[in-house]
Scaffold this motif. Structure first.
Motif, PDB file in Angstrom:
ATOM      1  N   ALA A 229     -11.524 101.326  34.450  1.00 43.49           N
ATOM      2  CA  ALA A 229     -10.532 101.057  33.409  1.00 43.49           C
ATOM      3  C   ALA A 229      -9.356 102.035  33.490  1.00 43.49           C
ATOM      4  CB  ALA A 229     -11.178 101.106  32.032  1.00 43.49           C
ATOM      5  N   ASP A 231      -6.436 101.322  33.474  1.00 45.13           N
ATOM      6  CA  ASP A 231      -5.333 100.816  32.648  1.00 45.13           C
ATOM      7  C   ASP A 231      -5.569 101.016  31.155  1.00 45.13           C
ATOM      8  OD1 ASP A 231      -7.463  99.075  32.484  1.00 45.13           O
ATOM      9  OD2 ASP A 231      -6.230  97.255  32.528  1.00 45.13           O
ATOM     10  N   ALA A 232      -6.589 101.796  30.781  1.00 46.88           N
ATOM     11  CA  ALA A 232      -6.936 101.947  29.365  1.00 46.88           C
ATOM     12  C   ALA A 232      -5.809 102.606  28.575  1.00 46.88           C
ATOM     13  CB  ALA A 232      -8.216 102.766  29.228  1.00 46.88           C
ATOM     14  N   GLN A 300     -19.876  99.672  31.789  1.00 49.95           N
ATOM     15  CA  GLN A 300     -19.258  98.380  31.509  1.00 49.95           C
ATOM     16  C   GLN A 300     -19.949  97.240  32.242  1.00 49.95           C
ATOM     17  OE1 GLN A 300     -18.306 100.243  33.931  1.00 49.95           O
ATOM     18  NE2 GLN A 300     -17.683  98.903  35.620  1.00 49.95           N
ATOM     19  N   VAL A 319     -13.382 106.664  29.644  1.00 47.46           N
ATOM     20  CA  VAL A 319     -12.328 105.697  29.353  1.00 47.46           C
ATOM     21  C   VAL A 319     -11.685 106.005  28.013  1.00 47.46           C
ATOM     22  CG1 VAL A 319     -11.832 103.251  28.973  1.00 47.46           C
ATOM     23  CG2 VAL A 319     -13.437 103.933  30.766  1.00 47.46           C
ATOM     24  N   HIS A 537     -18.181  97.547  24.938  1.00 46.61           N
ATOM     25  CA  HIS A 537     -17.036  96.737  24.550  1.00 46.61           C
ATOM     26  C   HIS A 537     -16.793  96.799  23.036  1.00 46.61           C
ATOM     27  CE1 HIS A 537     -17.176  95.241  28.670  1.00 46.61           C
ATOM     28  NE2 HIS A 537     -18.484  95.264  28.494  1.00 46.61           N
ATOM     29  N   THR A 547      -8.032  97.461  27.608  1.00 44.73           N
ATOM     30  CA  THR A 547      -8.250  97.596  29.042  1.00 44.73           C
ATOM     31  C   THR A 547      -8.715  96.267  29.599  1.00 44.73           C
ATOM     32  OG1 THR A 547      -9.600  98.630  30.764  1.00 44.73           O
ATOM     33  CG2 THR A 547     -10.572  98.493  28.573  1.00 44.73           C
ATOM     34  N   SER A 548      -8.452  96.054  30.866  1.00 44.81           N
ATOM     35  CA  SER A 548      -8.824  94.789  31.506  1.00 44.81           C
ATOM     36  C   SER A 548     -10.328  94.623  31.650  1.00 44.81           C
ATOM     37  CB  SER A 548      -8.163  94.695  32.890  1.00 44.81           C
ATOM     38  OG  SER A 548      -8.556  95.798  33.699  1.00 44.81           O
ATOM     39  N   VAL A 549     -11.119  95.711  31.552  1.00 45.52           N
ATOM     40  CA  VAL A 549     -12.572  95.572  31.693  1.00 45.52           C
ATOM     41  C   VAL A 549     -13.230  95.130  30.389  1.00 45.52           C
ATOM     42  CG1 VAL A 549     -12.608  97.374  33.469  1.00 45.52           C
ATOM     43  CG2 VAL A 549     -13.156  97.960  31.101  1.00 45.52           C
ATOM     44  N   TYR A 550     -12.484  95.113  29.292  1.00 51.42           N
ATOM     45  CA  TYR A 550     -13.047  94.706  28.003  1.00 51.42           C
ATOM     46  C   TYR A 550     -13.453  93.240  28.041  1.00 51.42           C
ATOM     47  CZ  TYR A 550     -13.037  93.013  23.172  1.00 51.42           C
ATOM     48  OH  TYR A 550     -13.360  92.399  21.984  1.00 51.42           O
TER      49      TYR A 550
END
Length: 564
Positions: A229, A231-232, A300, A319, A537, A547-550
């Motif tokens: 993540a 991009d968090a 994640q 993160v 999450h 973030t994109s991993v959410y």
């Protein structure tokens, strides 16, 4: 014994102590360990319906013979004059405690259990010690060791010794295969349908599991953890909006079915029952031990992917910290298993610390503290964090001692033991099951008290933060069902009690409003199947991290968020 080169002693003077072949010692050790050192295995098989018939009883005897012959083959490789006594000593000293723990608590020995043992701290080790363990070590290990070290050994040239040892291995394997051939169908059925039995063969189980652990460790990537993540970022808040304060309480060994909030018939949640909390009844854990569950909970990946992943990734806490939040891990157990290594963290077990002195009564003279110790002076702990991060939001993680066994009675103060009489021993199998349950339920009632106090403290923070509390246990516990105690069974074989965990949420009105959460939806989801996969999450969403991993579908409250 099948092999003996004691003829070399014939020329010795009369009255001299008889010499023995190293192979004689290995075969005797295989017989002793196979029969006595594996008594929990034979007891388990003897009590199984599959082996209740005369044919089944005969198969147990045949299986025992196979185990003895396998041990004889393995030990024959050790039958060198200089090495045989030290190595057999190691085998006996390894087998004796294994027999105690397998027989007393019904545990099985695999890589996860070896990991648990390696990560056990002094306090946990102390809880497992007792006279029963000492008696097992004395009978299974010390008595034969006295005899073993009094024996004089024959000496042969190395090539002759190698020849005899290899012949012994071949004979043991041949006899073992011959025995197996007499009951091929029953043996195949046992290995297929009762895999747990193979994890009870000592000391092969511990050696094999340790080797597997070494292989796993070698597969783990070296160097710094993989970034997750990257991009968090924090979700922009409207002017004047309060930052989040997420209090995550990681429980220990709490099982869902003993929570009054989930329909249990005893008042184990007297304080939380009077508070506006949400208790979810169908939550599955990542594993059946702290070492397995805790890292998985903060990943994640989710359980299915995490099991096959080599590891060494950043955790949820990394993160949150990258996004700009203030993060703090407080521990009242055996550590965070690497989860908190890169964020501020502290132990709550040292009452002598000048910066956070604890009130009298929260800690015992041996240094173990009650879980309430983690709630002491939380305002000061937050004040010690980076103020710029605190202004953006705070995530506090409290890692409980909770219901850690087998000494459940030590987890609760004397004035908070509503269920009596309780088992006041770490030898649970020697207590009536009702007393074991009383001691365990006292720990659940005390956790209820700790969570209620945590909610009261969070209530004092509402002028400054939008607070929330999440409580979830890392795994469950067996309390004598099917003669199993404690936890740590392989996940596929573990009973529901070791995998079914409680999940409690406290989301006050102002937090639900700021999070756009629908009250009716949250309540209706009480019986929706959930799992530890959602922890990562849910914390991201409650703490305002994008973030994109959410994954919204894994977020415990995501389905109840209005407008997206």
């Amino acid at each position: 014994m099948p092999f003996s080169d004691s003829s070399t002693s014939r020329s010795r003077e009369a009255g001299a102590m008889r010499t023995r072949s190293p192979l004689t010692l290995t075969w005797l050790a295989a017989l002793w360990i196979g029969v006595l050192g594996n008594w929990p295995l034979w007891q388990r098989m003897w009590g199984m319906p599959d082996y209740a018939s005369p044919s089944g009883r005969l198969f147990v005897v045949v299986f025992a013979g196979i185990v003895i012959l396998v041990l004889a083959a393995c030990f024959s490789l050790l039958a060198w004059r200089v090495a045989v006594k030290p190595l057999l000593t190691l085998m006996l000293l390894l087998t004796a405690p294994l027999a105690y723990f397998i027989g007393s608590y019904g545990v099985v020995i695999d890589s996860a259990m070896i990991t648990n043992a390696l990560q056990t701290d002094v306090r946990e080790t102390r809880d497992l010690l007792g006279w029963s363990l000492a008696a097992h070590v004395a009978v299974i290990a010390l008595l034969p060791l006295v005899w073993l070290w009094r024996q004089r050994l024959t000496d042969l040239r190395w090539y002759k010794r190698l020849g005899w040892n290899l012949a012994s291995v071949a004979l043991a394997l041949a006899l073992g295969v011959g025995l197996a051939a007499t009951r091929t169908a029953e043996l195949a059925s046992t290995l297929r349908n009762h895999k747990v039995l193979t994890k009870m063969v000592s000391p092969v189980n511990a050696i094999w599991a340790s080797a597997g652990l070494v292989v796993q460790k070698q597969k783990k990537p070296k160097g710094p953890p993989e970034i997750v993540a990257a991009d968090a970022t924090l979700t922009p808040r409207p002017a004047g909006a309060r930052p989040p304060l997420v209090l995550l309480v990681v429980g220990e060994t709490a099982r869902s079915e003993n929570f009054q909030l989930n329909g249990y018939g005893r008042p184990t949640n007297p304080e939380l029952s009077g508070k506006p909390v949400l208790s979810y009844r169908e939550v599955a854990s990542c594993g059946t031990s702290t070492a397995a569950s805790l890292p998985c909970m903060f990943s994640q990946l989710g359980r299915e992917a995490y099991v096959d992943h080599p590891g060494n990734q950043e955790t949820l806490l990394d993160v949150l910290q990258r996004a700009g939040l203030a993060v703090l891990w407080l521990d009242n157990q055996s550590g965070c298993k690497g989860i908190c290594d890169r964020v501020p963290n502290a132990q709550a077990i040292n009452p002598a610390r000048a910066d956070h002195p604890l009130p009298a009564g929260l800690c015992r003279p041996d240094g173990e503290c009650l879980d309430e110790a983690m709630l002491h002076d939380l305002d000061a702990r937050i004040a010690a964090l980076d103020p710029q991060r605190v202004a953006r939001g705070v995530v506090l993680v409290l890692h409980q001692m909770g219901s850690h066994g087998p000494a459940y009675y030590l987890r609760t103060p004397d004035d908070r033991k509503p269920f009596q009489p309780e088992c006041r021993s770490n030898a649970l199998q020697q207590c009536p099951l009702e007393q074991v349950r009383n001691a365990y339920d006292n720990t659940i009632a005390y956790t209820d008290h700790v969570l209620a106090k945590a909610i009261d403290w969070l209530g004092t923070q509402q002028q400054r933060f939008d607070p929330s509390l999440l409580y979830v246990s890392d795994h469950g516990e067996s309390l004598g069902e099917n003669n199993l105690f404690l936890h740590g069974m392989p996940y596929a074989l573990a009973p529901r009690q070791q995998k079914h965990v409680p999940l409690v949420l406290w989301l006050p009105a102002q937090t639900r409003q700021s999070q756009r959460l629908d009250d009716a939806c949250l309540t209706q989801r009480r019986d929706t199947p959930m799992s530890h996969d959602g922890l990562y999450h849910t914390v991201l969403s409650l703490s305002g991290v994008q973030t994109s991993v959410y994954r919204k579908d894994w977020d415990w409250v995501g389905a109840c968020r209005r407008g997206g």
